[in-house]
Motif scaffolding. Structure first.
Motif, short mmCIF file in Angstrom:
data_model
loop_
_atom_site.label_atom_id
_atom_site.label_comp_id
_atom_site.label_asym_id
_atom_site.label_seq_id
_atom_site.Cartn_x
_atom_site.Cartn_y
_atom_site.Cartn_z
N ASP A 1 8.69 4.46 0.44
CA ASP A 1 7.65 4.10 1.40
C ASP A 1 7.25 2.64 1.25
O ASP A 1 7.62 1.97 0.30
CB ASP A 1 6.46 5.07 1.37
CG ASP A 1 5.45 4.74 0.30
OD1 ASP A 1 5.83 4.08 -0.66
OD2 ASP A 1 4.29 5.17 0.45
N GLY B 1 -2.36 3.24 3.27
CA GLY B 1 -1.89 4.61 3.05
C GLY B 1 -0.37 4.70 3.15
O GLY B 1 0.23 5.66 2.69
N GLY B 2 0.26 3.71 3.76
CA GLY B 2 1.71 3.72 3.95
C GLY B 2 2.04 3.26 5.36
O GLY B 2 1.52 3.82 6.32
N PHE C 1 5.00 16.01 -5.32
CA PHE C 1 5.42 14.68 -4.86
C PHE C 1 5.36 13.78 -6.09
O PHE C 1 4.29 13.49 -6.60
CB PHE C 1 4.44 14.26 -3.77
CG PHE C 1 4.40 12.81 -3.34
CD1 PHE C 1 5.10 11.79 -3.95
CD2 PHE C 1 3.60 12.48 -2.25
CE1 PHE C 1 5.01 10.47 -3.51
CE2 PHE C 1 3.50 11.16 -1.80
CZ PHE C 1 4.20 10.16 -2.43
N ASN D 1 1.56 13.58 -6.81
CA ASN D 1 0.65 14.02 -5.76
C ASN D 1 0.94 15.48 -5.47
O ASN D 1 2.07 15.95 -5.66
CB ASN D 1 0.84 13.17 -4.50
CG ASN D 1 0.47 11.72 -4.75
OD1 ASN D 1 -0.57 11.44 -5.33
ND2 ASN D 1 1.32 10.80 -4.35
N ARG E 1 0.86 17.22 -2.66
CA ARG E 1 0.97 17.37 -1.21
C ARG E 1 2.16 16.55 -0.75
O ARG E 1 2.72 15.78 -1.53
CB ARG E 1 -0.30 16.79 -0.60
CG ARG E 1 -0.50 15.38 -1.17
CD ARG E 1 -1.60 14.59 -0.63
NE ARG E 1 -1.74 13.35 -1.38
CZ ARG E 1 -1.03 12.25 -1.20
NH1 ARG E 1 -0.09 12.22 -0.26
NH2 ARG E 1 -1.23 11.19 -1.92
N GLY F 1 3.78 13.37 1.16
CA GLY F 1 3.32 12.01 1.42
C GLY F 1 3.17 11.81 2.92
O GLY F 1 3.80 12.48 3.72
N ASP F 2 2.35 10.86 3.27
CA ASP F 2 2.18 10.46 4.66
C ASP F 2 2.39 8.95 4.69
O ASP F 2 1.58 8.23 4.10
CB ASP F 2 0.77 10.85 5.12
CG ASP F 2 0.56 10.58 6.60
OD1 ASP F 2 1.33 9.80 7.18
OD2 ASP F 2 -0.38 11.16 7.16
N PRO F 3 3.45 8.41 5.25
CA PRO F 3 4.37 8.97 6.25
C PRO F 3 5.69 9.54 5.73
O PRO F 3 6.56 9.81 6.56
CB PRO F 3 4.66 7.74 7.11
CG PRO F 3 4.71 6.62 6.13
CD PRO F 3 3.68 6.95 5.08
N GLU F 4 5.84 9.76 4.42
CA GLU F 4 7.12 10.29 3.94
C GLU F 4 7.46 11.64 4.58
O GLU F 4 8.62 11.94 4.86
CB GLU F 4 7.10 10.46 2.42
CG GLU F 4 7.03 9.15 1.64
CD GLU F 4 5.61 8.74 1.33
OE1 GLU F 4 4.70 9.01 2.14
OE2 GLU F 4 5.40 8.14 0.26
N1 GLY Z 1 2.40 7.36 1.43
C1 GLY Z 1 1.86 7.64 0.16
C2 GLY Z 1 1.05 8.83 0.04
O1 GLY Z 1 1.01 9.69 0.91
O2 GLY Z 1 0.41 8.98 -0.99
#
Ligand code: GLY
Ligand code: AMP
Length: 421
Positions: free
Chosen positions: A212, A226-227, A269, A285, A287, A289-292
């Motif tokens: 990311d 956040g990405g 994650f 993490n 959950r 990832g966002d945007p992964e």
């Molecule tokens: N893109 C990183 C996250 O969701 O933590």
């Protein structure tokens, strides 16, 4: 089955997009959702952190399975509360979610179970933290222990910057109680990758890797976000490295948490740095990832829903998932000003033309639909334009092609996502 997805970002749009396509899904709800999610699911105006209302809704509507997107409700015990009233859910218990909720817990867990990670110490007072920084010297990393929306980490190039971070976290409490404790750790050098696995309490099923782009500006300049984009698979990934990550990092965490009475169920994650001495865990993490997630799910050939249920049911051992032999790129479009202050309510046009019928998918994050049907920006990160291709370059061209067709003068994106990969 009746499914409830919890959350409102691009990640949850991708989850709804994949779950809604499952033949097993009869009704799909999302709390609170967004304007894009509304095309896939019935949006319910309950905040992702309103645990009581979420449990009440799931019970009243006889929801069969709840999929929790963000970390905050997991750390707050949403899955425990749902299970207590007999509702199946995907995501870890509060006890297992401490893996993300407390960086100090994560570091000690790694130490207890031999998981390679940066050398560190935990501090509850500023003075000894600063003394340790002066002893270890820069570059050095200072982390607030608790959840700080991805902003609780300072990679300090100088001792002064590191000491200032200690003061900001511990004295000024810029992240509130999350900074009551800090972790000071060694700065690791090497390419960074994200790795995702489904976990059912005792068994882990590797999913896929991603890379990311955390900083707001081209060439990794500017503040952290956040990405701003993601590529999957991570170019540095291969079968041997995946085996090593599973054996040295994912499995010991899963076995360790189970042995300590906090069995982990959900998606794990792992944020990793590939150092000269091999992969080391930066963070975990609890959950997607966002945007992964957006990039990952577009590569997934199998039905997502049975895989999530297998994790929740503890039967991953005999489960497998299939992937398209394709690369995927997600480019985030954000409101100008993000991650600082930005304008809300700006109109976004061209979305239907941008996606086309069989090409890129535009996942919504901070969007809102006006009564007249127009879509307006309602947050910092607003769209995740995601495309697949035979190569990363093809996927990148397809995603940026779609962005060119979006008419949103008040939005911006990085121009260099997946460039040169
Ligand atoms: N893109 C990183 C996250 O969701 O933590
Ligand atoms: P985290 O919130 O733990 O993912 O940290 C945010 C970012 O800070 C990571 O994605 C890394 O780029 C960087 N980072 C965190 N810990 C370290 C470390 N020990 N060494 C080098 N970079 C780090």
């Amino acid at each position: 089955m009746k499914i409830l997805v919890v959350g409102s970002g691009g990640r949850e749009h991708a989850l709804c997009w994949a779950i809604g396509a499952s033949p097993l899904c009869e009704a799909l709800y999302c709390a609170p959702g967004n304007a894009g999610i509304a095309a896939e699911a019935e949006c319910v105006p309950i905040a992702a952190t309103d645990i009581d209302s979420l449990v009440g809704f799931a019970r009243d509507r006889a929801i069969d399975f709840v999929v929790v997107g963000p970390e905050a409700p997991l750390v707050a015990g949403l899955v425990d509360r749902l299970q207590a009233v007999g509702i199946k859910a995907f995501g870890p218990s509060a006890a297992a979610a401490e893996l993300e909720g407390s960086k100090g817990f994560m570091k000690d867990l790694c130490a207890r179970h031999g998981v390679p990670t940066a050398a560190y110490q935990r501090f509850t007072d500023a003075a000894p933290a600063k003394a340790y920084i002066r002893e270890r010297r820069a570059p050095i990393v200072v982390k607030a222990d608790g959840l700080a929306a991805g902003k609780g980490v300072v990679v300090a190039a100088t001792v002064e910057d590191a000491e200032a971070a200690v003061d900001a976290f511990m004295v000024d409490r810029i992240h509130g109680d999350a900074g009551g404790e800090v972790i000071v750790e060694e700065c690791l050098i090497g390419p960074e990758i994200s790795f995702f696995a489904l976990v059912d309490g005792t068994h882990a099923l590797p999913l896929a890797s991603a890379q990311d782009y955390k900083r707001v500006g081209d060439g990794d300049s500017g503040p952290n976000t956040g990405g701003m984009g993601a590529v999957s698979p991570a170019p540095a990934m291969d079968a041997a490295l995946q085996e090593r990550i599973m054996a040295e990092i994912v499995s010991p965490i899963v076995v360790g948490l189970a042995a300590e009475g906090r069995p982990y169920q959900g998606v794990l994650f792992a944020g990793l740095i590939l150092t000269e001495d091999g992969p080391k865990a930066l963070e975990f993490n609890v959950r997607f990832g966002d945007p992964e997630c957006q990039a990952l799910l577009m590569r997934l050939k199998s039905d997502l829903l049975p895989a999530l249920m297998a994790a929740s049911d503890g039967v991953l051992k005999t489960f497998d998932v299939q992937w398209y032999d394709a690369a995927s790129v997600c480019v985030v479009m954000a409101s100008r000003g993000y991650p600082g202050p930005y304008e809300k309510g700006t109109v976004i046009g061209g979305l239907e033309a941008a996606a086309g019928s069989d090409g890129p998918v535009i996942f919504h994050a901070g969007t809102h639909r006006l009564e007249d049907g127009r879509i307006v920006a309602d947050g910092g990160r607003v769209l995740g334009v995601t495309a697949t291709g035979a190569t990363i370059a093809d996927a990148r061209a397809s995603a940026y092609g779609a962005i060119d067709r979006i008419d949103w003068p008040q939005g911006f994106c990085r121009q260099d996502i997946a460039q040169g990969l």
